[in-house]
Design an enzyme around this catalytic site. Sequence first.
Site, mmCIF file in Angstrom:
data_model
loop_
_atom_site.group_PDB
_atom_site.id
_atom_site.type_symbol
_atom_site.label_atom_id
_atom_site.label_comp_id
_atom_site.label_asym_id
_atom_site.label_seq_id
_atom_site.Cartn_x
_atom_site.Cartn_y
_atom_site.Cartn_z
ATOM 1 N N TRP A 10 0.806 -1.131 0.042
ATOM 2 C CA TRP A 10 0.299 -0.280 0.104
ATOM 3 C C TRP A 10 0.809 1.008 0.147
ATOM 4 O O TRP A 10 0.676 2.036 -0.393
ATOM 5 C CB TRP A 10 -0.935 -0.230 1.248
ATOM 6 C CG TRP A 10 -1.991 -1.357 1.165
ATOM 7 C CD1 TRP A 10 -2.057 -2.289 0.253
ATOM 8 C CD2 TRP A 10 -3.123 -1.282 2.419
ATOM 9 N NE1 TRP A 10 -3.784 -3.169 0.448
ATOM 10 C CE2 TRP A 10 -3.660 -1.923 1.621
ATOM 11 C CE3 TRP A 10 -3.740 -0.665 3.464
ATOM 12 C CZ2 TRP A 10 -5.073 -2.558 2.547
ATOM 13 C CZ3 TRP A 10 -4.658 -0.716 3.607
ATOM 14 C CH2 TRP A 10 -5.619 -1.414 3.487
ATOM 15 N N LYS A 11 2.379 1.116 0.482
ATOM 16 C CA LYS A 11 3.435 2.606 0.009
ATOM 17 C C LYS A 11 2.432 3.474 1.283
ATOM 18 O O LYS A 11 2.208 2.903 2.061
ATOM 19 C CB LYS A 11 3.142 2.791 -1.185
ATOM 20 C CG LYS A 11 3.687 1.688 -2.153
ATOM 21 C CD LYS A 11 4.323 2.525 -3.300
ATOM 22 C CE LYS A 11 4.943 0.823 -4.301
ATOM 23 N NZ LYS A 11 6.169 1.897 -5.743
ATOM 24 N N HIS A 94 12.966 -2.573 0.045
ATOM 25 C CA HIS A 94 12.081 -1.553 -1.477
ATOM 26 C C HIS A 94 12.779 -1.080 -2.156
ATOM 27 O O HIS A 94 13.391 0.375 -1.048
ATOM 28 C CB HIS A 94 10.575 -1.532 -1.104
ATOM 29 C CG HIS A 94 9.590 -0.913 -2.051
ATOM 30 N ND1 HIS A 94 9.512 -0.040 -2.844
ATOM 31 C CD2 HIS A 94 8.718 -1.881 -2.721
ATOM 32 C CE1 HIS A 94 9.035 0.362 -3.830
ATOM 33 N NE2 HIS A 94 8.681 -1.146 -3.647
ATOM 34 N N GLU A 96 12.229 2.715 -3.170
ATOM 35 C CA GLU A 96 12.292 3.580 -2.474
ATOM 36 C C GLU A 96 12.554 4.216 -0.882
ATOM 37 O O GLU A 96 13.545 4.738 -1.134
ATOM 38 C CB GLU A 96 10.499 3.719 -2.351
ATOM 39 C CG GLU A 96 9.773 3.668 -3.051
ATOM 40 C CD GLU A 96 7.821 3.700 -3.526
ATOM 41 O OE1 GLU A 96 7.384 3.160 -2.135
ATOM 42 O OE2 GLU A 96 7.861 3.059 -4.484
ATOM 43 N N GLY A 172 5.521 1.467 -11.129
ATOM 44 C CA GLY A 172 4.198 3.333 -10.518
ATOM 45 C C GLY A 172 4.399 4.182 -11.968
ATOM 46 O O GLY A 172 4.110 4.802 -11.995
ATOM 47 N N SER A 212 4.186 -1.697 -11.492
ATOM 48 C CA SER A 212 2.877 -1.735 -12.597
ATOM 49 C C SER A 212 2.751 -3.550 -13.255
ATOM 50 O O SER A 212 1.561 -3.240 -14.043
ATOM 51 C CB SER A 212 3.544 -1.151 -14.161
ATOM 52 O OG SER A 212 4.088 -0.014 -13.879
ATOM 53 N N GLY A 233 1.896 -2.390 -6.702
ATOM 54 C CA GLY A 233 1.491 -1.030 -5.363
ATOM 55 C C GLY A 233 0.035 -0.402 -6.153
ATOM 56 O O GLY A 233 -0.930 -0.970 -5.569
ATOM 57 N N GLY A 234 0.209 -0.005 -6.727
ATOM 58 C CA GLY A 234 -0.704 1.223 -7.522
ATOM 59 C C GLY A 234 -2.229 0.199 -7.226
ATOM 60 O O GLY A 234 -3.538 0.501 -6.872
HETATM 61 P P1 13P Z 1 3.258 -0.393 -8.884
HETATM 62 O O1 13P Z 1 2.591 -1.699 -8.743
HETATM 63 O O2 13P Z 1 2.753 1.371 -8.426
HETATM 64 O O3 13P Z 1 4.081 0.003 -9.674
HETATM 65 O O4 13P Z 1 4.252 -0.423 -7.615
HETATM 66 C C1 13P Z 1 4.841 -1.985 -7.608
HETATM 67 C C2 13P Z 1 5.649 -1.721 -6.057
HETATM 68 O O5 13P Z 1 6.417 -0.909 -5.806
HETATM 69 C C3 13P Z 1 5.576 -2.933 -5.317
HETATM 70 O O6 13P Z 1 6.183 -2.720 -4.052
#
Ligand code: 13P
Length: 249
Positions: A10-11, A94, A96, A172, A212, A233-234
């Site tokens: 979910w970030k 991760h 990030e 993302g 993605s 993620g998204g």
């Molecule tokens: P997205 O699915 O938004 O590209 O993010 C992937 C992600 O970083 C999952 O940890």
Amino acid sequence: MRRKIIAGNWKMNMTPSEAKELVATLKDLVNNPEVDVVYCVPAIDIVPVVEAVKGTNVEVGAENMYIEEKGAYTGEIAPAMIVDAGAKYVIIGHSERREYFNETDEFLNKKVLKAFEHGLTPILCCGESLEQREAGVTLDWIRLQIKSDLQNVTAEQAASMVIAYEPIWAIGTGRTATTEQAEEVCKAIRETIAEIYDAATAESIRIQYGGSMNAKNCDELLAQPNIDGGLIGGASLKPDFGRIVNYQK
Ligand code: 13P
């Protein structure tokens, strides 16, 4: 046969109230007894989400944790807190966190070992930048990350964990790795595990693709022999997540 594992990351999204709503929205959509489903959520959402998923097939994970047991580390979350709150998984490394919070492989290795000490299953992330892919060093880079992050991890521990291959340029951006690119790296990760440990450990470890992944491309990615799931993620914040959990074989 390895069970597929589909995890949402979910970030930094979802307040506790929104988190409860999202769990309720997804509840009937993420039913698939053949798949492990995990929601990796912000620390403040762990308690309400654990409560909200009670009686379902969904497990909960943290997105990060610190390497010490307790004490004067303002703002950090200890592994025992995550366990006591009812989470079973923790995302480690991760991109990030590597990029924005300067987390090094040496530090991440400590996190992996600490997670195991507390019975948490690490979802260890690795992945290359666009520059590295274009320079042709992707596989070397990934092998280096895996070998560094798994120092002193036993074969038994490695067999039980999850590795997520997430090319940074695909996160993302809506730009998914091609099925061939994703499979090539996931296969190389499995070969690296066989090299560090043995064939049985490599057969047992689960490797996800992330970047993605969505309702449209999940079927093809999840059909690959070395892709055992997704880190999403998204799309994990939308009903699409249910479609990914119920991917078409
Ligand atoms: P997205 O699915 O938004 O590209 O993010 C992937 C992600 O970083 C999952 O940890």
